[in-house]
Design a protein around this motif. Structure first.
Motif, PDB file in Angstrom:
ATOM      1  N   GLN A 102      -1.420   5.757   5.814  1.00 46.90           N
ATOM      2  CA  GLN A 102      -0.762   4.453   5.684  1.00 46.90           C
ATOM      3  C   GLN A 102       0.182   4.190   6.868  1.00 46.90           C
ATOM      4  OE1 GLN A 102      -0.433   2.015   3.106  1.00 46.90           O
ATOM      5  NE2 GLN A 102      -2.182   2.818   1.995  1.00 46.90           N
ATOM      6  N   GLY A 146      -8.779   5.422  -2.364  1.00 49.18           N
ATOM      7  CA  GLY A 146      -7.822   6.411  -2.850  1.00 49.18           C
ATOM      8  C   GLY A 146      -7.169   6.115  -4.179  1.00 49.18           C
ATOM      9  N   ARG A 147      -7.034   4.850  -4.491  1.00 50.39           N
ATOM     10  CA  ARG A 147      -6.323   4.469  -5.718  1.00 50.39           C
ATOM     11  C   ARG A 147      -7.128   4.861  -6.957  1.00 50.39           C
ATOM     12  NH1 ARG A 147      -4.267  -1.556  -7.238  1.00 50.39           N
ATOM     13  NH2 ARG A 147      -2.481  -0.850  -8.421  1.00 50.39           N
ATOM     14  N   GLY A 205      -5.158   1.535   6.609  1.00 49.79           N
ATOM     15  CA  GLY A 205      -4.770   2.542   5.626  1.00 49.79           C
ATOM     16  C   GLY A 205      -4.547   1.939   4.250  1.00 49.79           C
ATOM     17  N   ALA A 206      -3.913   0.774   4.194  1.00 54.83           N
ATOM     18  CA  ALA A 206      -3.682   0.110   2.912  1.00 54.83           C
ATOM     19  C   ALA A 206      -4.997  -0.323   2.282  1.00 54.83           C
ATOM     20  CB  ALA A 206      -2.761  -1.088   3.090  1.00 54.83           C
ATOM     21  N   THR A 247      -4.648  10.785  -7.175  1.00 56.95           N
ATOM     22  CA  THR A 247      -5.213  10.202  -5.961  1.00 56.95           C
ATOM     23  C   THR A 247      -6.638  10.700  -5.768  1.00 56.95           C
ATOM     24  OG1 THR A 247      -4.335  11.967  -4.589  1.00 56.95           O
ATOM     25  CG2 THR A 247      -2.985   9.995  -4.827  1.00 56.95           C
ATOM     26  N   TRP A 304      -6.783   2.741   1.054  1.00 60.39           N
ATOM     27  CA  TRP A 304      -6.126   3.214  -0.164  1.00 60.39           C
ATOM     28  C   TRP A 304      -6.569   2.392  -1.374  1.00 60.39           C
ATOM     29  CZ3 TRP A 304      -3.980   6.627  -3.076  1.00 60.39           C
ATOM     30  CH2 TRP A 304      -3.258   6.241  -4.205  1.00 60.39           C
ATOM     31  N   GLY A 355       0.816  -1.218   0.000  1.00 55.77           N
ATOM     32  CA  GLY A 355       0.000   0.000   0.000  1.00 55.77           C
ATOM     33  C   GLY A 355       0.843   1.259   0.000  1.00 55.77           C
ATOM     34  N   LYS A 398      -2.122  13.172  -1.670  1.00 56.53           N
ATOM     35  CA  LYS A 398      -1.112  12.118  -1.592  1.00 56.53           C
ATOM     36  C   LYS A 398      -0.374  12.121  -0.255  1.00 56.53           C
ATOM     37  CE  LYS A 398       2.907  10.334  -4.032  1.00 56.53           C
ATOM     38  NZ  LYS A 398       3.685  10.390  -5.266  1.00 56.53           N
ATOM     39  N   TRP A 417      -2.552  10.546   2.316  1.00 57.58           N
ATOM     40  CA  TRP A 417      -2.631   9.093   2.175  1.00 57.58           C
ATOM     41  C   TRP A 417      -1.403   8.425   2.775  1.00 57.58           C
ATOM     42  CZ3 TRP A 417      -6.610   6.295   1.872  1.00 57.58           C
ATOM     43  CH2 TRP A 417      -7.736   6.686   1.140  1.00 57.58           C
ATOM     44  N   VAL A 467       1.039   4.035  -2.991  1.00 56.34           N
ATOM     45  CA  VAL A 467       0.730   5.457  -2.777  1.00 56.34           C
ATOM     46  C   VAL A 467       1.887   6.319  -3.264  1.00 56.34           C
ATOM     47  CG1 VAL A 467       0.383   7.251  -1.037  1.00 56.34           C
ATOM     48  CG2 VAL A 467      -0.842   5.108  -0.850  1.00 56.34           C
TER      49      VAL A 467
END
Length: 129
Positions: free
Chosen positions: A42, A57-58, A49-50, A30, A53, A18, A35, A38, A22
């Motif tokens: 993480q 977020g991805r 967080g991963a 993002t 994401w 992750g 970013k 994020w 990021v």
């Protein structure tokens, strides 16, 4: 004990994947938050967080464009090379043809030096044929 080791390895793999994802993603792609935010999420919440994401977020549906580096191609794959090759071949053939014509003219001129000139179709001195 084996379960704890496997769980620790899985958490570490998810966290590293992750975080690296990021970091490699461009900041303007993002989603949700910026970013740097994020990255903080993480680090503070490794597994959550991963997962956040990857889910939120991805960037979706956009394949990472590969950087196109100019690389040499094989000569027979390069259309400019092939075009220039054909032009060069035509120029060489034309130069060879002209050289042969010049040689023929020079040999005829050498043969005709000792012989008297015959009448030609050139204009007479008064301009009439």
């Amino acid at each position: 004990m084996l379960f704890r080791v496997a769980l620790a390895v899985a958490v570490l793999v998810i966290f590293v994947y992750g975080l690296v994802d990021v970091i490699r993603t461009e900041g303007r792609q993002t989603r949700g938050i910026s970013k740097p935010a994020w990255i903080i999420v993480q680090v503070v919440l490794p597994v959550l967080g991963a997962i956040l994401w990857l889910l939120i977020g991805r960037p979706r549906g956009t394949a990472q464009p590969r950087p196109s580096y100019p690389h040499p191609s094989a000569p027979d794959d390069d259309p400019d090379f092939l075009r220039n090759l054909e032009a060069r071949r035509r120029n060489q053939a034309e130069a060879e043809r002209l050289r042969k014509l010049r040689d023929e003219l020079e040999s005829k001129a050498k043969d005709n030096r000792g012989k008297p000139q015959r009448g030609t179709d050139e204009h007479d001195t008064d301009g009439l044929k």
